[in-house]
Design a protein around this motif. Structure first.
Motif, short mmCIF file in Angstrom:
data_model
loop_
_atom_site.label_atom_id
_atom_site.label_comp_id
_atom_site.label_asym_id
_atom_site.label_seq_id
_atom_site.Cartn_x
_atom_site.Cartn_y
_atom_site.Cartn_z
N PHE A 10 -2.85 -14.64 -18.78
CA PHE A 10 -4.10 -13.89 -18.64
C PHE A 10 -3.85 -12.43 -19.02
CE2 PHE A 10 -4.29 -17.21 -15.33
CZ PHE A 10 -5.39 -17.92 -15.79
N PRO A 11 -4.43 -11.95 -20.11
CA PRO A 11 -4.36 -10.51 -20.40
C PRO A 11 -5.36 -9.76 -19.51
CG PRO A 11 -5.58 -11.64 -22.12
CD PRO A 11 -5.10 -12.71 -21.19
N ILE A 12 -4.90 -8.71 -18.86
CA ILE A 12 -5.78 -7.93 -17.98
C ILE A 12 -5.60 -6.45 -18.29
CG2 ILE A 12 -5.81 -9.63 -16.13
CD1 ILE A 12 -3.72 -8.02 -14.68
N LYS A 13 -6.66 -5.71 -18.04
CA LYS A 13 -6.68 -4.26 -18.21
C LYS A 13 -6.81 -3.65 -16.82
CE LYS A 13 -8.75 -1.01 -21.49
NZ LYS A 13 -9.87 -0.81 -22.44
N TYR A 14 -5.73 -3.05 -16.33
CA TYR A 14 -5.63 -2.67 -14.91
C TYR A 14 -5.26 -1.21 -14.78
CZ TYR A 14 -3.72 -2.54 -10.15
OH TYR A 14 -3.43 -2.22 -8.85
N SER A 15 -5.89 -0.55 -13.77
CA SER A 15 -5.58 0.84 -13.45
C SER A 15 -4.92 0.87 -12.08
CB SER A 15 -6.86 1.69 -13.44
OG SER A 15 -6.57 3.00 -12.99
N VAL A 16 -3.72 1.43 -12.02
CA VAL A 16 -2.98 1.46 -10.76
C VAL A 16 -3.63 2.41 -9.77
CG1 VAL A 16 -0.74 1.99 -9.73
CG2 VAL A 16 -0.84 0.87 -11.96
N THR A 17 -4.10 3.57 -10.23
CA THR A 17 -4.70 4.54 -9.32
C THR A 17 -6.02 4.05 -8.75
OG1 THR A 17 -5.74 5.65 -11.20
CG2 THR A 17 -3.59 6.46 -10.48
N GLU A 18 -6.79 3.31 -9.53
CA GLU A 18 -8.06 2.80 -9.05
C GLU A 18 -7.92 1.44 -8.38
OE1 GLU A 18 -10.59 2.66 -12.42
OE2 GLU A 18 -10.49 4.82 -12.80
N ASP A 19 -6.79 0.76 -8.65
CA ASP A 19 -6.57 -0.59 -8.13
C ASP A 19 -7.71 -1.52 -8.54
OD1 ASP A 19 -5.24 -2.64 -6.88
OD2 ASP A 19 -6.08 -2.21 -4.90
N MET A 20 -8.15 -1.40 -9.77
CA MET A 20 -9.23 -2.23 -10.30
C MET A 20 -8.87 -2.61 -11.74
SD MET A 20 -11.52 -2.33 -7.84
CE MET A 20 -13.09 -2.74 -8.55
N MET A 21 -9.42 -3.74 -12.17
CA MET A 21 -9.26 -4.14 -13.56
C MET A 21 -10.59 -4.03 -14.28
SD MET A 21 -8.90 -8.30 -13.45
CE MET A 21 -10.12 -9.33 -12.65
N ILE A 75 0.84 -1.19 0.00
CA ILE A 75 0.00 0.00 0.00
C ILE A 75 0.87 1.24 0.00
CG2 ILE A 75 -1.85 1.20 1.20
CD1 ILE A 75 -2.61 -1.56 0.12
N GLN A 76 0.83 2.01 -1.05
CA GLN A 76 1.51 3.30 -1.13
C GLN A 76 0.49 4.32 -1.61
OE1 GLN A 76 5.15 3.22 -3.34
NE2 GLN A 76 6.02 1.51 -2.17
N GLU A 77 0.15 5.26 -0.71
CA GLU A 77 -0.97 6.15 -0.96
C GLU A 77 -0.75 7.06 -2.17
OE1 GLU A 77 -2.42 8.33 2.30
OE2 GLU A 77 -3.09 6.57 3.41
N HIS A 78 0.48 7.37 -2.49
CA HIS A 78 0.69 8.26 -3.64
C HIS A 78 0.31 7.61 -4.95
CE1 HIS A 78 4.33 6.14 -4.96
NE2 HIS A 78 4.65 6.04 -3.67
N ASP A 79 0.18 6.28 -4.97
CA ASP A 79 -0.25 5.59 -6.18
C ASP A 79 -1.76 5.57 -6.33
OD1 ASP A 79 2.32 5.08 -6.91
OD2 ASP A 79 2.38 3.06 -6.06
N TYR A 80 -2.48 5.91 -5.27
CA TYR A 80 -3.94 5.77 -5.27
C TYR A 80 -4.61 7.12 -5.41
CZ TYR A 80 -3.00 1.05 -3.61
OH TYR A 80 -2.54 -0.23 -3.49
N SER A 81 -5.89 7.07 -5.79
CA SER A 81 -6.70 8.27 -5.95
C SER A 81 -8.05 8.03 -5.28
CB SER A 81 -6.88 8.59 -7.45
OG SER A 81 -7.64 7.56 -8.08
N TRP A 82 -8.95 8.99 -5.47
CA TRP A 82 -10.29 8.84 -4.90
C TRP A 82 -10.98 7.60 -5.45
CZ3 TRP A 82 -15.04 8.49 -7.16
CH2 TRP A 82 -16.14 8.56 -6.30
N TRP A 83 -10.68 7.25 -6.69
CA TRP A 83 -11.32 6.07 -7.28
C TRP A 83 -10.94 4.79 -6.53
CZ3 TRP A 83 -15.09 6.37 -10.79
CH2 TRP A 83 -15.23 7.57 -11.50
N THR A 84 -9.74 4.75 -5.94
CA THR A 84 -9.35 3.59 -5.15
C THR A 84 -10.32 3.40 -3.99
OG1 THR A 84 -7.06 4.09 -5.71
CG2 THR A 84 -7.44 2.52 -3.91
N LYS A 85 -10.64 4.48 -3.32
CA LYS A 85 -11.58 4.41 -2.19
C LYS A 85 -12.98 4.05 -2.67
CE LYS A 85 -12.09 8.30 -0.13
NZ LYS A 85 -11.86 9.46 0.77
N PHE A 86 -13.36 4.57 -3.83
CA PHE A 86 -14.70 4.31 -4.36
C PHE A 86 -14.88 2.83 -4.70
CE2 PHE A 86 -17.41 4.11 -8.23
CZ PHE A 86 -18.62 4.43 -7.63
N TYR A 87 -13.94 2.28 -5.47
CA TYR A 87 -14.08 0.88 -5.86
C TYR A 87 -13.81 -0.07 -4.70
CZ TYR A 87 -14.49 2.29 -10.72
OH TYR A 87 -14.92 2.84 -11.90
#
Length: 803
Positions: A588-599, A169-181
């Motif tokens: 496995f090909p995945i589409k991932y967002s680092v700031t949202e921490d979601m695929m 967990i490194q907060e500078h990599d995350y955004s509001w979308w991380t908390k939302f998802y």
């Protein structure tokens, strides 16, 4: 019959569409009639009154079910003083306005003229905790104290295994979308806890904020009722009431204590404002009529299931926001061809209450010639500004001075708590060690993540989140949230056209406010996940061969984003000791967002419809027993969250089994008292080791059960995880399974691990012969001995008699 005091606060008319003039409101209940003052100057479509308060005594049955309804009428006063009724409204279920924990004293008032009857003067008891605009459904003191003692005196009751999340967990990599998802339930985890206990989260309401019962529907300060002018009759249509305004009233019915000769119950016993109102609350009533400048921030998150106007495509959506005479168009930044568009936009506007009390949010479908409206939702800002639940800026679950969970309010939690205590004439918050005492209750720190922040602010926020348990408050403050609002269109009344997720922040217009949150969605990147299944051990043996020995034909099945697109290893046949050797690569090909921490995952909504959804980046691996003539049997499983993976074990003997670990959670528990490090594969790039397999109760496992033992453990699995971005995967390709490029060597399996149906001769030599050869040797030896004995005894007579 019993005497009650009816108190009315005439807040005013909103959305008034009739002609202007001088108005007053008459409120009738039983034989009591209460009249407001004349209306002040009309401000756009809002009308306030010069005298806001009226009260009187009314006789009502002791049985609440027989109480009459309250009738409010709109009276137009001409220049000559003539009155004419324009509209009326009936307010049923009047027992909900009863104040059960308060009483008022009524004494006869001296007559001032011949026409006046036995008037009374109402004296408030010295109970200054509850203002006039108080909670209509307040719990008793004992219930709140008991609930507070049970819910707020919590330290570390339920101890869990601790994880060191510093590497994951490194907060500078995350955004509001991380908390939302991290707060949104998805398909595989509906109704469960947050995906990661080491990331912040918020509250997501499935409907509008004004429909939340724990926030008193935002009508604790005033009851909105629709004024009806008459009934419209249309051809081939049902009659429809004609509403022309919304009247906001605050009503309270309080038991009254009158003298025996007081003449209580006369409807003419009206009370002047000065006699009935405590001076401390006169300022509150005056504030209802004053103009108040506010700053409104509207955060539009995303749309859900918009109904398209085009037959062959989805909507090209954009947002239009209107407040008073000002409008904001976002047509240039439309989202093309999406029924679930992600907007991620923030809009800021200024308004004046009560003039600009209604916020209109509309969604349009962009076209070349004429844009089509998809739907509209209306938000009453005055309810949010006036409610005691403080629906201006939501309270986060934890206090942080920086990062994606930064405190959003103008004042700090301690300052806010101090202001609330001052408004109730309570002592200021008192800090005792690592606890906080407020309103005779003691609160402990509830922070789980941001423990490096100021302890005073953390304790103050804990008290604010549990304000409903305090005896002198008894209500909840609005949490940090995202509300889901339904969209409707005028030509399709009552038919939902989709939903819009958003939240609104309100600030005073003359203060410095914090900068807005950047909720611009970041585009996800393509990655290639490579999972190499090396070995597994202690797998349950649920089959028996023809010789009665336990065995399993083991293979591994896995998927990442789509459970339909699964990949399988080859089969390790006849595992007699629960071990399996594979050395098999899955891609496995995945589409991932680092700031949202979601695929991003694509789903099919219909025959030709395809939409995108987001879920945690989790890899699912399952162990199965291969059967030829029947369905395969499930043995064990593991779900691996790639962004918060507990550190694997280097050796199989150190990895706990399911017997040591019966309660399975995501991410999986580690079984020991020592803490485990949480790893992020997207940061580590390569992880290898042993992980525990589990058999959760949600799977119907077919396992053999010993008479004196429980079910056998689910085992362990050795994996090698690698992640590559699109460029790295292209420069360093790898084949599926054991195929080139970068081919993997074949596993070192026993000689008995092969398919018997494809190699019958090998089955005879490798499986059947090693098992039955000792019996064949014994049979041959016995046969030879028997044959020798027969020959011997057959020749014996000839030997004896010399024949």
């Amino acid at each position: 019959m019993r005497n009650f005091v009816l108190e009315v606060v005439f807040v005013g008319f909103r959305n008034y569409t009739k002609s202007s003039g001088r108005h007053r409101i008459k409120v009738m209940m039983g034989d009591l009639v209460l009249v407001s003052g004349l209306s002040a100057s009309r401000i756009k479509n809002c009308i306030n009154f010069l005298v806001l308060y009226a009260s009187g005594v009314v006789s009502l049955p002791e049985q609440l079910e027989y109480w009459p309804a309250i009738i409010a009428t709109d009276v137009l006063v001409s220049g000559r003083g003539n009155e004419s009724t324009i509209g009326a409204v009936l307010i049923p279920n009047t027992k909900r306005f009863l104040q059960t924990n308060k009483k008022m004293k009524c004494v006869p008032q001296v007559e001032t003229d011949m026409e006046s009857k036995a008037n009374t003067t109402i004296h408030f008891e010295e109970d200054e905790e509850s203002p006039l605009l108080a909670n209509k459904h307040k719990k008793g003191f004992f219930e709140r104290f008991k609930a507070g003692a049970f819910n707020t005196f919590k330290a570390d009751g339920n101890k869990k295994i601790k994880y060191d999340a510093s590497r994951a967990i490194q907060e500078h990599d995350y955004s509001w979308w991380t908390k939302f998802y991290n707060s949104m339930p998805t398909e595989h985890q509906a109704g469960s806890k947050a995906y990661s206990e080491h990331k912040h989260k918020l509250t997501i309401y499935s409907n509008e904020l004004e429909k939340q019962s724990d926030l008193s529907y935002l009508t604790d300060w005033a009851e909105p009722v629709k004024m009806v002018h008459g009934v419209r009759y249309k051809k081939n249509a049902a009659p429809k009431e004609e509403t022309y305004a919304t009247l906001k009233l605050h009503l309270k019915i309080t038991p009254c204590q009158c003298d025996a000769n007081g003449g209580c119950g006369d409807g003419a016993m009206l009370q002047p404002l000065a006699a009935a109102m405590n001076p401390r609350y006169q300022a509150q009533l005056q504030a209802l009529a004053d103009m108040c400048k506010i700053i409104v921030r509207i955060y539009i998150v995303q749309g859900i299931q918009f109904r398209p106007h085009d037959k062959n495509s989805q909507s090209d959506s954009y947002v239009k926001i209107t407040l008073g005479t000002k409008s904001i168009f976002n047509r240039a930044h439309y989202v093309p061809n999406q029924s679930n568009p992600v907007f991620g936009k923030c809009f800021q506007m200024e308004g004046v209450l009560p003039r600009d009390h209604m916020l209109e949010i509309s969604v349009f479908d962009r076209n070349r010639l004429r844009d089509d409206i998809i739907g509209t939702t209306l938000v009453d800002l005055e309810d949010r500004w006036r409610t005691k639940h403080r629906a201006t800026v939501g309270l986060p679950r934890e206090y942080s001075q920086h990062g994606y969970n930064k405190w959003r309010d103008v004042i700090s939690p301690f300052e806010l708590l101090t202001q609330l205590c001052q408004s109730r004439d309570l002592d200021p918050p008192k800090f005792v060690g690592r606890t906080l005492q407020v309103d005779s209750l003691t609160f402990t720190d509830e922070t789980q993540i941001a423990k490096d922040q100021d302890l005073q602010e953390r304790l103050s926020l804990s008290a604010l989140k549990n304000l409903e348990y305090c005896p002198h408050f008894g209500y909840k403050l609005m949490p940090e949230h995202v509300e889901t609002r339904s969209l409707y269109r005028g030509d399709c009344p009552g038919i939902e056209q989709g939903k819009l997720q958003l939240w609104i922040e309100l600030y005073e217009g003359n203060v410095n406010i914090p900068p807005p949150i950047d909720i611009t969605p970041q585009p996800p990147q393509m990655y290639e996940l490579r999972v190499v299944v090396l070995n597994c051990s202690d797998i349950p043996l649920i089959e028996r061969n023809i010789f009665g020995k336990n065995m399993s034909d083991i293979y591994i099945k896995g998927w990442c984003s789509n459970p339909v697109e699964t990949q399988k290893t080859d089969v390790h046949y006849r595992s007699m000791n629960g071990e399996g050797n594979f050395n098999w690569r899955m891609l496995f090909p995945i589409k991932y967002s680092v700031t949202e921490d979601m695929m991003v995952v694509k789903r099919k909504g219909g025959m030709l419809e395809e939409y995108e959804t987001k879920q945690p980046v989790i890899v699912y691996l399952q162990v199965w027993d291969n059967d030829t003539l029947s369905t395969d049997d499930f043995l064990a499983a593991i779900e691996i969250n790639l962004s918060s993976l507990p550190e694997p074990y280097a050796k199989a003997k150190d990895c706990p089994t399911n017997d040591e670990y019966s309660k399975f959670k995501i991410p999986f528990n580690t079984g020991g008292s020592t803490s485990r490090k949480l790893l992020n594969l997207f940061r580590e790039k390569h992880i290898k080791g042993w992980l525990p397999l589990t058999a959760p109760p949600k799977y119907e496992i077919k396992q053999k059960k010993d008479e004196q033992q429980n079910l056998v453990g689910a085992g362990r699995i050795e994996l090698e995880l690698e992640i590559y971005n699109e460029a790295e995967a292209g420069s360093n390709p790898a084949g599926l399974g054991r195929n080139p490029p970068n081919a993997l060597p074949a596993p070192d399996r026993p000689d008995t691990s092969f398919n018997p149906l494809l190699n019958p001769l090998k089955s005879l030599t490798k499986i059947i012969w090693p098992t039955v050869r000792k019996y064949v040797y014994i049979i041959v030896l016995v046969s030879l001995i028997a044959f020798g004995c027969v020959l011997f005894f057959a020749q014996l007579p000839y030997k004896i008699f010399g024949l």
